[in-house]
Design a protein around this motif. Structure first.
Motif, PDB file in Angstrom:
ATOM      1  N   HIS A  47      -8.724  -9.761  21.550  1.00 36.67           N
ATOM      2  CA  HIS A  47      -8.270  -8.525  22.197  1.00 36.67           C
ATOM      3  C   HIS A  47      -8.461  -8.664  23.714  1.00 36.67           C
ATOM      4  O   HIS A  47      -9.418  -9.291  24.156  1.00 36.67           O
ATOM      5  CB  HIS A  47      -9.110  -7.360  21.647  1.00 36.67           C
ATOM      6  CG  HIS A  47      -8.531  -6.028  21.942  1.00 36.67           C
ATOM      7  ND1 HIS A  47      -8.764  -5.371  23.131  1.00 36.67           N
ATOM      8  CD2 HIS A  47      -7.713  -5.222  21.215  1.00 36.67           C
ATOM      9  CE1 HIS A  47      -8.119  -4.208  23.112  1.00 36.67           C
ATOM     10  NE2 HIS A  47      -7.472  -4.092  21.957  1.00 36.67           N
ATOM     11  N   THR A  54      -4.645  -4.737  18.837  1.00 33.97           N
ATOM     12  CA  THR A  54      -4.861  -4.816  17.382  1.00 33.97           C
ATOM     13  C   THR A  54      -3.538  -4.694  16.624  1.00 33.97           C
ATOM     14  O   THR A  54      -3.312  -5.394  15.643  1.00 33.97           O
ATOM     15  CB  THR A  54      -5.850  -3.733  16.892  1.00 33.97           C
ATOM     16  OG1 THR A  54      -5.323  -2.440  17.174  1.00 33.97           O
ATOM     17  CG2 THR A  54      -7.203  -3.893  17.543  1.00 33.97           C
ATOM     18  N   SER A  93      -3.662  -1.305  25.356  1.00 27.95           N
ATOM     19  CA  SER A  93      -3.792  -2.769  25.366  1.00 27.95           C
ATOM     20  C   SER A  93      -2.475  -3.419  24.934  1.00 27.95           C
ATOM     21  O   SER A  93      -2.243  -4.582  25.215  1.00 27.95           O
ATOM     22  CB  SER A  93      -4.921  -3.192  24.438  1.00 27.95           C
ATOM     23  OG  SER A  93      -4.648  -2.731  23.136  1.00 27.95           O
ATOM     24  N   SER A 146      -3.846   2.052  19.466  1.00 31.42           N
ATOM     25  CA  SER A 146      -3.787   3.272  20.292  1.00 31.42           C
ATOM     26  C   SER A 146      -2.344   3.656  20.618  1.00 31.42           C
ATOM     27  O   SER A 146      -2.007   4.838  20.625  1.00 31.42           O
ATOM     28  CB  SER A 146      -4.533   3.060  21.605  1.00 31.42           C
ATOM     29  OG  SER A 146      -5.787   2.565  21.372  1.00 31.42           O
ATOM     30  N   HIS A 167      -7.256   4.834  13.097  1.00 35.92           N
ATOM     31  CA  HIS A 167      -7.208   3.609  13.903  1.00 35.92           C
ATOM     32  C   HIS A 167      -7.562   2.406  13.023  1.00 35.92           C
ATOM     33  O   HIS A 167      -8.263   2.539  12.013  1.00 35.92           O
ATOM     34  CB  HIS A 167      -8.175   3.718  15.102  1.00 35.92           C
ATOM     35  CG  HIS A 167      -8.051   2.558  16.033  1.00 35.92           C
ATOM     36  ND1 HIS A 167      -8.886   1.467  15.973  1.00 35.92           N
ATOM     37  CD2 HIS A 167      -7.152   2.292  17.021  1.00 35.92           C
ATOM     38  CE1 HIS A 167      -8.516   0.590  16.912  1.00 35.92           C
ATOM     39  NE2 HIS A 167      -7.470   1.073  17.555  1.00 35.92           N
TER      40      HIS A 167
HETATM   41  P1  13P Z   1      -5.990  -1.079  20.413  1.00 34.96           P
HETATM   42  O1  13P Z   1      -5.088  -0.159  21.143  1.00 34.96           O
HETATM   43  O2  13P Z   1      -5.629  -2.511  20.577  1.00 34.96           O
HETATM   44  O3  13P Z   1      -6.121  -0.699  18.989  1.00 34.96           O
HETATM   45  O4  13P Z   1      -7.441  -0.980  21.081  1.00 34.96           O
HETATM   46  C1  13P Z   1      -8.145   0.211  21.131  1.00 34.96           C
HETATM   47  C2  13P Z   1      -9.550  -0.034  21.313  1.00 34.96           C
HETATM   48  O5  13P Z   1     -10.337   0.856  21.470  1.00 34.96           O
HETATM   49  C3  13P Z   1      -9.992  -1.410  21.334  1.00 34.96           C
HETATM   50  O6  13P Z   1     -11.341  -1.481  21.361  1.00 34.96           O
END
Ligand code: 13P
Ligand code: SF4
Length: 305
Positions: free
Chosen positions: A199, A216, A129, A40, A23
């Motif tokens: 975010h 992200t 997200s 993610s 990640h």
């Molecule tokens: P992302 O999917 O944007 O990487 O976010 C995952 C996450 O845990 C953010 O805190």
């Protein structure tokens, strides 16, 4: 230049026919040896394309590795430190979802991927997200139970006519909760030419004070394609390590220096090497939960195309 330990891991990875998925919040030295780095959604998608590998080393938190297992129950999914969990994921239980479904029987359950495997088994579809608005808008139902992240639920509500009901109602990420609008104003004063990207797990007043709200992965894409040179990033600070690796000509500043996800940082190069050597610790999800949650993951991947 890679160090000796990084080289040792790369050799071991070849020997074991393994792939390292990481990640964007991982330590820089882990990012440097990852075969795939992503958010993610990107990690979920990548997990559908690893048919030729026997082992996946997942450098992220447990719900991410569990999702990779749900998509690949025949593979060995290793996590360098088994204590790497996401406190937000533990804020919504399967029982709370079952209760909410009884209260709103007409609603669909759109669950943030930051959730336990037990919770996923109670969902209709997952969201990340990076795709929440698209996924919610593609649902047939007009009422949507959405959890555990309340800020992402409220952010998504702005872009849909559907009624979103946050469950449990106070789910949050302690890292993104640290930000407040005053931090945005303060950093803007320090870097007046920088654009502020935050975010969607940040509080709504922080989202409103920012220039853009992005996952992200989308932050990275935006920075790569932007004419601007400077950015203030309201998310976990190691996203900046990835930008330094891939877009070194752009300047990025963390919105807060101590925006650090402690469990993401449990993974170290030594633990990556040891988990490859020992083929432990493994992440597994009971067969029953895999059966129940696989459909939700696949539906999300289909809806976010
Ligand atoms: P992302 O999917 O944007 O990487 O976010 C995952 C996450 O845990 C953010 O805190
Ligand atoms: Fe969970 Fe927050 Fe860490 Fe993301 S940054 S993994 S939401 S605790």
């Amino acid at each position: 230049m890679l160090n000796e330990l990084q080289k040792e891991i790369i050799d071991l990875k070849e020997e074991k026919n393994a792939i390292i998925l990481a990640h964007n919040y991982q330590r820089k030295e882990i990012q440097e040896i990852a075969d795939y780095l992503g958010d993610s959604l990107g990690l979920c998608m990548k997990a559908t394309q690893i048919k030729d590998k026997d082992i996946v080393v997942f450098c992220g938190v447990d719900f991410m590795a569990e999702t990779a297992y749900i998509l690949n129950p025949d593979k060995k999914i290793l996590i360098p430190d088994a204590r790497a969990d996401c406190p937000m994921a533990n804020m919504l239980s399967a029982e709370q979802i079952r209760k909410a479904k009884k209260q709103y029987p007409e609603a669909a359950v759109a669950l943030y991927v930051n959730s336990t495997a037990e919770a996923k088994a109670e969902s209709d579809i997952l969201v990340t997200s990076g795709n929440a608005t698209k996924v919610v808008n593609a649902l047939d139902e007009d009422v949507v139970l959405f959890g555990p992240d309340t800020n992402l639920a409220n952010y998504t509500q702005k872009f849909t006519d559907k009624e979103i009901i946050p469950i449990p109602g106070d789910g949050h990420c302690y890292v993104h909760k640290m930000f407040n609008p005053g931090d945005v104003a303060f950093k803007k004063e320090e870097h007046p030419n920088a654009e502020v990207l935050v975010h969607p797990e940040s509080n709504i007043d922080v989202q409103e004070a920012a220039d853009l709200v992005l996952s992200t992965g989308d932050m990275l894409k935006y920075i790569k394609e932007s004419d601007k040179d400077e950015f203030i990033l309201g998310t976990e600070r190691d996203i900046i390590s990835r930008i330094e690796l891939e877009i070194p000509d752009k300047k990025c500043y963390p919105l807060l220096d101590d925006a650090i996800c402690k469990t993401m940082k449990l993974h170290t190069l030594e633990k990556v090497r040891d988990c490859l050597l020992n083929e432990e610790p493994q992440i597994k999800v009971p067969e029953e939960l895999v059966k129940k949650s696989k459909q939700s993951v696949e539906r999300m991947l289909k809806a976010s195309k």
